[in-house]
Design an enzyme around this catalytic site. Structure first.
Site, PDB file in Angstrom:
ATOM      1  N   ARG A 261       3.110  -5.374   4.213  1.00  0.00           N
ATOM      2  CA  ARG A 261       1.770  -5.869   3.895  1.00  0.00           C
ATOM      3  C   ARG A 261       1.787  -7.380   3.746  1.00  0.00           C
ATOM      4  O   ARG A 261       2.630  -7.920   3.057  1.00  0.00           O
ATOM      5  CB  ARG A 261       1.279  -5.206   2.605  1.00  0.00           C
ATOM      6  CG  ARG A 261       1.231  -3.693   2.760  1.00  0.00           C
ATOM      7  CD  ARG A 261       0.665  -2.979   1.551  1.00  0.00           C
ATOM      8  NE  ARG A 261       0.680  -1.540   1.812  1.00  0.00           N
ATOM      9  CZ  ARG A 261       0.159  -0.626   0.998  1.00  0.00           C
ATOM     10  NH1 ARG A 261      -0.409  -1.003  -0.140  1.00  0.00           N
ATOM     11  NH2 ARG A 261       0.219   0.647   1.326  1.00  0.00           N
ATOM     12  N   ARG A 276       4.216  -6.813  -6.414  1.00  0.00           N
ATOM     13  CA  ARG A 276       3.449  -6.990  -5.177  1.00  0.00           C
ATOM     14  C   ARG A 276       4.346  -7.669  -4.163  1.00  0.00           C
ATOM     15  O   ARG A 276       4.698  -8.832  -4.330  1.00  0.00           O
ATOM     16  CB  ARG A 276       2.198  -7.838  -5.448  1.00  0.00           C
ATOM     17  CG  ARG A 276       1.246  -7.959  -4.266  1.00  0.00           C
ATOM     18  CD  ARG A 276      -0.001  -8.769  -4.631  1.00  0.00           C
ATOM     19  NE  ARG A 276      -0.813  -8.107  -5.641  1.00  0.00           N
ATOM     20  CZ  ARG A 276      -1.708  -7.148  -5.385  1.00  0.00           C
ATOM     21  NH1 ARG A 276      -1.928  -6.778  -4.146  1.00  0.00           N
ATOM     22  NH2 ARG A 276      -2.389  -6.586  -6.369  1.00  0.00           N
ATOM     23  N   SER A 351      -1.952   6.612  -5.243  1.00  0.00           N
ATOM     24  CA  SER A 351      -3.358   6.614  -4.850  1.00  0.00           C
ATOM     25  C   SER A 351      -3.565   7.748  -3.868  1.00  0.00           C
ATOM     26  O   SER A 351      -2.728   7.967  -3.002  1.00  0.00           O
ATOM     27  CB  SER A 351      -3.671   5.274  -4.178  1.00  0.00           C
ATOM     28  OG  SER A 351      -4.991   5.276  -3.708  1.00  0.00           O
ATOM     29  N   ARG A 388       7.144  -0.437  -7.354  1.00  0.00           N
ATOM     30  CA  ARG A 388       6.295  -0.280  -8.536  1.00  0.00           C
ATOM     31  C   ARG A 388       6.806   0.832  -9.450  1.00  0.00           C
ATOM     32  O   ARG A 388       6.689   0.746 -10.668  1.00  0.00           O
ATOM     33  CB  ARG A 388       4.843  -0.004  -8.119  1.00  0.00           C
ATOM     34  CG  ARG A 388       4.192  -1.232  -7.533  1.00  0.00           C
ATOM     35  CD  ARG A 388       2.699  -1.086  -7.343  1.00  0.00           C
ATOM     36  NE  ARG A 388       2.151  -2.354  -6.864  1.00  0.00           N
ATOM     37  CZ  ARG A 388       0.858  -2.601  -6.732  1.00  0.00           C
ATOM     38  NH1 ARG A 388      -0.030  -1.655  -7.038  1.00  0.00           N
ATOM     39  NH2 ARG A 388       0.444  -3.768  -6.305  1.00  0.00           N
TER      40      ARG A 388
END
Length: 424
Positions: A261, A276, A351, A388
């Site tokens: 990403r 991140r 998620s 994470r």
RNA sequence: GGAGGUGUCGCAUAGUGGCCUAGUGCGCCCGCCUGCUAAGCGGGUUGAGGUUAAUCCCUCUCGCGGGUUCAAAUCCCGCCACCUCCGCCA
């Protein structure tokens, strides 16, 4: 991609969904106008084409002057057909372009608004009270150093900001988490997969990542490949252009893959540590099922994520993501956010999204049912995003002496270790 | 990277410019026949779009995209995938 019939028959529903996302309801009307124009050009082309085909048959059997006569008229007709075809293709492309910009219709249950308008559905577990235990928790960067688990400096030296090495127990931890996650998913009936992380534009476009998220995607222009940000891309495109038998549903896949990403627009945000990063490994669940079953499957996805976090003994909350934060392809999304001690708050660990028919319409994935062939629904859900999860485990289970307790369920995957101990 | 070959309906195959509205076999579905099953007989069997109250009908779809032609599964070009061989390589 949305069902055009829904837009035609219930345009107000679509406009409302756009408003709840904070996006333009006018796009719906623009699409309807394009659709109208498209159908007009189709009717025109088909009429001419039918005429051409009929005359073609006469030409085949005609002779002499008759044939010459026919060829003259049919030549004229041929150019008309070509023009009409071009007009039709243009109209179809214009419609497709407009349709591509339209995100999935936000579910009526999804809260209206943007990133901060989420609704907390539940809290699970109690955040650990370090003050009561009498010591200040270290953050994962410091813990990672002391355990010899995370090397951020060298990650930056070799690859730049937002890169890292997992070393020693850090690397062991990743492998342990991956194996444990795969075991859980396999036990739940998922087919394990190792998926490509380099894909063609079709796969990226089809999953909805070249829309509003395009700036976050790595592109390799020399070969026109994209680096996936999640194995959802490869898993969704896996069955592209296929018709799956109804009795093979639901199809559940769980894949391990690296994820890349660009994190565009997040400069200065979460810059410390490995919260991140530009690259990480992830185990992702993915389901193909019917639209009708997708809502129940979404709940199941969530329950598998909760089972996972429970087994790691983490405190977390579940939020119902607001419409404006759904991304292009999701109709509804639940995030599980773990308590991160040194953040003093909750952060997203997993998620799960119900993309309903959005991705399957783009990727041409359908099911064969007793009453015909229909688009399927797709869902995706994180089982474990490595960095994470490592952050949450290290910070949550740290002890006053700088060691980290290994949750019981994880111990068999970590060579039986009950704690990770500082090496300096 | 180089050379050659292949790509047609779920599968297998036929089809080298108009008689393809893509044939045949297998599989599958529906009938008929039949103590039961099998065989046999008849019919059906890609998907998308347009039109319609629905049917009918029409258009597109022979790996994908262009082109030639009045007309393309068929001829030409590009791309993709697979196969064989050579080279390189974890």
């Amino acid at each position: 991609m949305i069902d055009l019939r829904i837009l035609r028959n219930q345009p107000e529903l679509a406009r409302q969904a756009q408003r709840r996302r904070g996006e333009s309801p006018e796009l719906v009307d623009e699409i309807l106008a394009q659709d109208e124009a498209r159908r007009t050009t189709i009717a025109h082309f088909e009429k001419l084409r039918a005429e051409q085909k009929a005359m073609g048959k006469e030409v085949a059997t005609a002779h002499g002057d008759d044939k010459a006569q026919l060829l003259a008229t049919t030549r004229e007709l041929s150019t008309q057909v070509k023009e009409a075809e071009v007009a039709q293709i243009r109209a179809e492309q214009a419609l497709a372009a407009a349709m591509t910009r339209l995100p999935n219709l936000a579910a009526p249950e999804a809260p209206a608004g943007g990133e901060d308008d989420y609704v907390v559905l539940e809290h699970v577990g109690e955040p650990r009270d370090f003050a009561a235990e009498g010591f200040d928790p270290l953050d994962h960067v410091e813990l990672g150093k002391r355990l010899g688990a995370i090397d951020i400096e060298r990650g930056a030296k070799v690859s730049g900001a937002r890169f890292y090495y997992l070393t020693g127990v850090g690397a062991d931890l990743e492998l342990a988490l991956v194996n444990m996650a795969m075991d859980q998913a396999r036990g739940a009936g998922f087919t394990t997969m190792i998926a490509p992380s380099l894909v063609r534009p079709r796969a990226m476009e089809g999953t909805g990542f070249l829309g509003q998220a395009a700036g976050d995607v790595y592109h390799l222009p020399a070969d026109d490949y994209y680096l996936v940000g999640t194995s959802e891309v490869a898993l969704a495109a896996y069955h592209s252009d296929e018709i799956l038998d109804a009795d093979s549903l639901p199809r559940r896949y769980v894949a391990f893959s690296p994820c890349y990403r660009r994190e565009a627009g997040s400069y200065g945000k979460d810059t410390r540590g490995i919260w991140r990063v530009h690259w990480f490994d992830k185990v992702e669940m993915f389901t193909y099922t019917t639209l009708e079953d997708s809502y129940a499957e979404h709940e199941r996805m969530l329950s598998w994520e909760k089972e996972w976090l429970d087994s790691l003994e983490l405190a977390y909350r579940v939020i119902d993501t607001a419409a404006g934060d759904l991304g292009l392809s999701a109709a509804r999304k639940f995030d599980c956010e773990a308590w991160i001690p040194t953040r003093g708050g909750y952060g997203e660990l997993t998620s799960t999204s119900n993309c309903t028919e959005f991705q399957t319409r783009r990727l041409n994935i359908r099911g064969r049912f007793a009453d015909g062939v229909k688009p399927l629904a797709t869902l995706n859900g994180t089982l474990v995003a490595i960095p994470r999860t490592i952050v949450a485990i290290l910070e949550t289970h740290q002890m006053a002496d700088g060691s980290v307790r290994v949750p019981e369920a994880l111990q068999p995957y970590l060579q039986g270790r009950t704690s990770l101990d500082p090496i300096r």
